[in-house]
Design a protein around this motif. Structure first.
Motif, PDB file in Angstrom:
ATOM      1  N   PRO B  86       0.828  -1.206   0.000  1.00 20.36           N
ATOM      2  CA  PRO B  86       0.000   0.000   0.000  1.00 20.36           C
ATOM      3  C   PRO B  86       0.865   1.260   0.000  1.00 20.36           C
ATOM      4  N   LEU B  87       0.313   2.311  -0.580  1.00 21.93           N
ATOM      5  CA  LEU B  87       0.997   3.611  -0.641  1.00 21.93           C
ATOM      6  C   LEU B  87       1.199   4.183   0.765  1.00 21.93           C
ATOM      7  N   ASP B  88       2.330   4.876   0.975  1.00 21.36           N
ATOM      8  CA  ASP B  88       2.556   5.595   2.232  1.00 21.36           C
ATOM      9  C   ASP B  88       2.459   7.096   1.942  1.00 21.36           C
ATOM     10  N   SER B  89       1.271   7.646   2.162  1.00 22.35           N
ATOM     11  CA  SER B  89       1.011   9.048   1.796  1.00 22.35           C
ATOM     12  C   SER B  89       1.289  10.000   2.949  1.00 22.35           C
ATOM     13  N   GLY B  90       1.480   9.442   4.143  1.00 23.28           N
ATOM     14  CA  GLY B  90       1.715  10.314   5.294  1.00 23.28           C
ATOM     15  C   GLY B  90       0.504  10.536   6.181  1.00 23.28           C
ATOM     16  N   SER B  91      -0.685  10.095   5.717  1.00 25.48           N
ATOM     17  CA  SER B  91      -1.875  10.198   6.579  1.00 25.48           C
ATOM     18  C   SER B  91      -2.753   8.970   6.381  1.00 25.48           C
ATOM     19  N   LEU B  92      -3.512   8.634   7.414  1.00 26.73           N
ATOM     20  CA  LEU B  92      -4.406   7.468   7.312  1.00 26.73           C
ATOM     21  C   LEU B  92      -5.434   7.695   6.211  1.00 26.73           C
ATOM     22  N   ARG B  93      -6.028   8.892   6.197  1.00 27.65           N
ATOM     23  CA  ARG B  93      -7.022   9.183   5.158  1.00 27.65           C
ATOM     24  C   ARG B  93      -6.421   9.027   3.769  1.00 27.65           C
ATOM     25  N   GLY B  94      -5.198   9.550   3.594  1.00 24.40           N
ATOM     26  CA  GLY B  94      -4.547   9.471   2.286  1.00 24.40           C
ATOM     27  C   GLY B  94      -4.246   8.035   1.882  1.00 24.40           C
ATOM     28  N   ASP B  95      -3.779   7.238   2.842  1.00 26.32           N
ATOM     29  CA  ASP B  95      -3.454   5.842   2.527  1.00 26.32           C
ATOM     30  C   ASP B  95      -4.714   5.056   2.179  1.00 26.32           C
ATOM     31  N   LEU B  96      -5.768   5.280   2.960  1.00 26.87           N
ATOM     32  CA  LEU B  96      -7.017   4.553   2.699  1.00 26.87           C
ATOM     33  C   LEU B  96      -7.641   5.012   1.383  1.00 26.87           C
ATOM     34  N   ALA B  97      -7.533   6.287   1.086  1.00 23.76           N
ATOM     35  CA  ALA B  97      -8.078   6.799  -0.173  1.00 23.76           C
ATOM     36  C   ALA B  97      -7.330   6.201  -1.362  1.00 23.76           C
ATOM     37  N   ALA B  98      -5.995   6.071  -1.228  1.00 23.19           N
ATOM     38  CA  ALA B  98      -5.197   5.488  -2.316  1.00 23.19           C
ATOM     39  C   ALA B  98      -5.593   4.029  -2.533  1.00 23.19           C
ATOM     40  N   LEU B  99      -5.783   3.312  -1.420  1.00 25.41           N
ATOM     41  CA  LEU B  99      -6.221   1.916  -1.504  1.00 25.41           C
ATOM     42  C   LEU B  99      -7.578   1.838  -2.217  1.00 25.41           C
ATOM     43  N   ASN B 100      -8.485   2.721  -1.823  1.00 24.15           N
ATOM     44  CA  ASN B 100      -9.810   2.721  -2.433  1.00 24.15           C
ATOM     45  C   ASN B 100      -9.772   3.102  -3.909  1.00 24.15           C
ATOM     46  N   GLU B 101      -8.864   3.982  -4.269  1.00 20.21           N
ATOM     47  CA  GLU B 101      -8.726   4.338  -5.686  1.00 20.21           C
ATOM     48  C   GLU B 101      -8.338   3.103  -6.495  1.00 20.21           C
ATOM     49  N   GLU B 102      -7.443   2.302  -5.933  1.00 20.94           N
ATOM     50  CA  GLU B 102      -7.025   1.078  -6.628  1.00 20.94           C
ATOM     51  C   GLU B 102      -8.181   0.091  -6.752  1.00 20.94           C
ATOM     52  N   ILE B 103      -8.930  -0.049  -5.639  1.00 20.97           N
ATOM     53  CA  ILE B 103     -10.070  -0.978  -5.669  1.00 20.97           C
ATOM     54  C   ILE B 103     -11.090  -0.500  -6.696  1.00 20.97           C
ATOM     55  N   GLN B 104     -11.393   0.792  -6.664  1.00 16.38           N
ATOM     56  CA  GLN B 104     -12.383   1.315  -7.617  1.00 16.38           C
ATOM     57  C   GLN B 104     -11.903   1.119  -9.062  1.00 16.38           C
ATOM     58  N   ALA B 105     -10.614   1.357  -9.294  1.00 16.53           N
ATOM     59  CA  ALA B 105     -10.081   1.177 -10.650  1.00 16.53           C
ATOM     60  C   ALA B 105     -10.188  -0.286 -11.081  1.00 16.53           C
ATOM     61  N   SER B 106      -9.845  -1.213 -10.168  1.00 15.55           N
ATOM     62  CA  SER B 106      -9.851  -2.622 -10.560  1.00 15.55           C
ATOM     63  C   SER B 106     -11.271  -3.145 -10.769  1.00 15.55           C
ATOM     64  N   LEU B 107     -12.256  -2.552 -10.062  1.00 17.06           N
ATOM     65  CA  LEU B 107     -13.638  -3.023 -10.215  1.00 17.06           C
ATOM     66  C   LEU B 107     -14.353  -2.372 -11.385  1.00 17.06           C
ATOM     67  N   THR B 108     -13.833  -1.255 -11.876  1.00 12.09           N
ATOM     68  CA  THR B 108     -14.553  -0.546 -12.935  1.00 12.09           C
ATOM     69  C   THR B 108     -13.838  -0.596 -14.278  1.00 12.09           C
ATOM     70  N   GLU B 109     -12.583  -1.098 -14.290  1.00 11.21           N
ATOM     71  CA  GLU B 109     -11.917  -1.202 -15.592  1.00 11.21           C
ATOM     72  C   GLU B 109     -12.714  -2.178 -16.469  1.00 11.21           C
ATOM     73  N   GLN B 110     -12.621  -1.998 -17.771  1.00 12.22           N
ATOM     74  CA  GLN B 110     -13.363  -2.853 -18.702  1.00 12.22           C
ATOM     75  C   GLN B 110     -12.389  -3.611 -19.581  1.00 12.22           C
ATOM     76  N   PRO B 111     -12.356  -4.942 -19.523  1.00 13.78           N
ATOM     77  CA  PRO B 111     -13.138  -5.763 -18.591  1.00 13.78           C
ATOM     78  C   PRO B 111     -12.472  -5.821 -17.229  1.00 13.78           C
ATOM     79  N   SER B 112     -13.248  -6.090 -16.180  1.00 21.48           N
ATOM     80  CA  SER B 112     -12.706  -6.172 -14.834  1.00 21.48           C
ATOM     81  C   SER B 112     -12.588  -7.631 -14.411  1.00 21.48           C
ATOM     82  N   ILE B 113     -11.340  -8.096 -14.312  1.00 22.78           N
ATOM     83  CA  ILE B 113     -11.145  -9.473 -13.854  1.00 22.78           C
ATOM     84  C   ILE B 113     -11.514  -9.581 -12.370  1.00 22.78           C
ATOM     85  N   ALA B 114     -11.313  -8.490 -11.614  1.00 22.43           N
ATOM     86  CA  ALA B 114     -11.688  -8.507 -10.191  1.00 22.43           C
ATOM     87  C   ALA B 114     -13.195  -8.754 -10.053  1.00 22.43           C
TER      88      ALA B 114
END
Lengths: 213, 213
Positions: B86-114
């Motif tokens: 996971p990314l080390d952004s310097g804040s919990l909110r930033g790290d969790l947001a980066a994680l969520n960005e990855e999850i959102q990208a993997s679930l919405t890419e076309q096609p999504s293998i996830a």
């Protein structure tokens, strides 16, 4: 989503069903769909097995429900038609915990028609649409929980009710439906608590969605 | 779950694959499984279609993966084997947001293998187990995000890391996988923010699970 008509928190007087033979046949057929879905799954579902299990002439089932998609759509329609309202416990945490208790019960009862319908939504576009509508209507019914908390001064007036409800309920679906972890009796209250605290801290105010970086 | 090997936040140097023909065949076969799954779904998946698509002799595929269950299990094993942190952004909110960005990208890419693998987990017990293990390993890898926040003094020392991670990510899966709402670009940060605020307010401390009423 709570689709268990026998649920303890349902209001005392269920909406009277339109009576007579038509209503009785619908009940028999939808009960048979529930039983077939939870016992044999979506793949095995046919008009013929449902008609046989319901003890209803197959021509009647074909005429009224047309195909498996029609049966599934009517199962969701019947679930949406349940006269339900969220508990008023006097606190946001209590109301959300009560809602979560119901969700946990409906997802872990054996057999769970709620879990079966979620599984079906991954097989059929029609079911996915119906499930989305059912959830939409349930979340709309639950917004009163957040409105009451605003009136009591527990949380900011511009709190996004839907965001609170999703934050409070999503971890339960995540654990039980996606991660498939065993039910944890403390979880419904714990995630209700964290969502209520987050809401009180202003994490779900409407502005928040616009100034998010 | 993030199973996209091409993901932007992956560490710069992927673990070298054990080389040679065996590794090349595995890559070809698993790529073919991805393509078949996202294009035609689990129902259409057979050893023969995968072998044909991969350009590999079917006897080779039968020998090494045995059946569709073996192919699916290996897709999950390969996803778990990705060298990710996971990314080390310097804040919990930033790290969790980066994680969520990855999850959102993997679930919405076309096609999504996830998304395809989550759907498969509703069809096969073996896939459900493999998905649970993959998620387990991803959440374990992400606990460092919560540990760093504790070290920075952002959140209480006895915070339950897994509870924070599930609270921060579950609403995203709920919206994209179960409710099937369109991706909301603000959501990854918004739910990261609310989970981080809840954690700071002590909503996820370990004691909380025992004194919950």
């Amino acid at each position: 989503m709570n689709s268990a008509p026998e649920n303890a928190r349902q209001t005392a007087t269920p909406r009277p069903r339109p009576g007579g033979r038509t209503a009785r046949i619908r009940t028999q057929v939808l009960d048979a769909v529930h039983a077939e879905l939870t016992e044999h799954g979506y793949d095995a579902l046919t008009i013929d097995t449902v008609a046989a299990r319901a003890g209803v002439h197959r021509a009647t089932v074909y005429r009224r429900w047309r195909d498996v998609g029609g049966l599934i759509a009517d199962v969701f329609a019947a679930a949406a038609d349940i006269d339900w309202e969220p508990l008023d416990s006097g606190s946001l945490r209590g109301d959300l915990a009560a809602l979560n208790e119901e969700i946990q019960a409906s997802l872990t009862e054996q057999p769970s028609i709620a879990a079966a319908l979620i599984a079906v939504s991954f097989r059929s576009e029609e079911a996915a649409r119906a499930l989305r509508q059912l959830w939409e209507s349930r979340y709309a019914q639950c917004e009163i929980v957040v409105e009451r908390a605003v009136r009591r001064g527990e949380i900011p007036a511009d709190t996004d009710a839907r965001a609170v409800l999703i934050a409070a309920t999503a971890p339960l679906y995540h654990q039980l439906v996606l991660l498939r972890t065993p039910a944890d009796p403390g979880l419904p209250d714990r995630i209700a608590d964290s969502a209520a605290r987050g809401a009180a801290a202003g994490a779900f105010t409407q502005q928040d969605s616009t100034d998010a970086s």
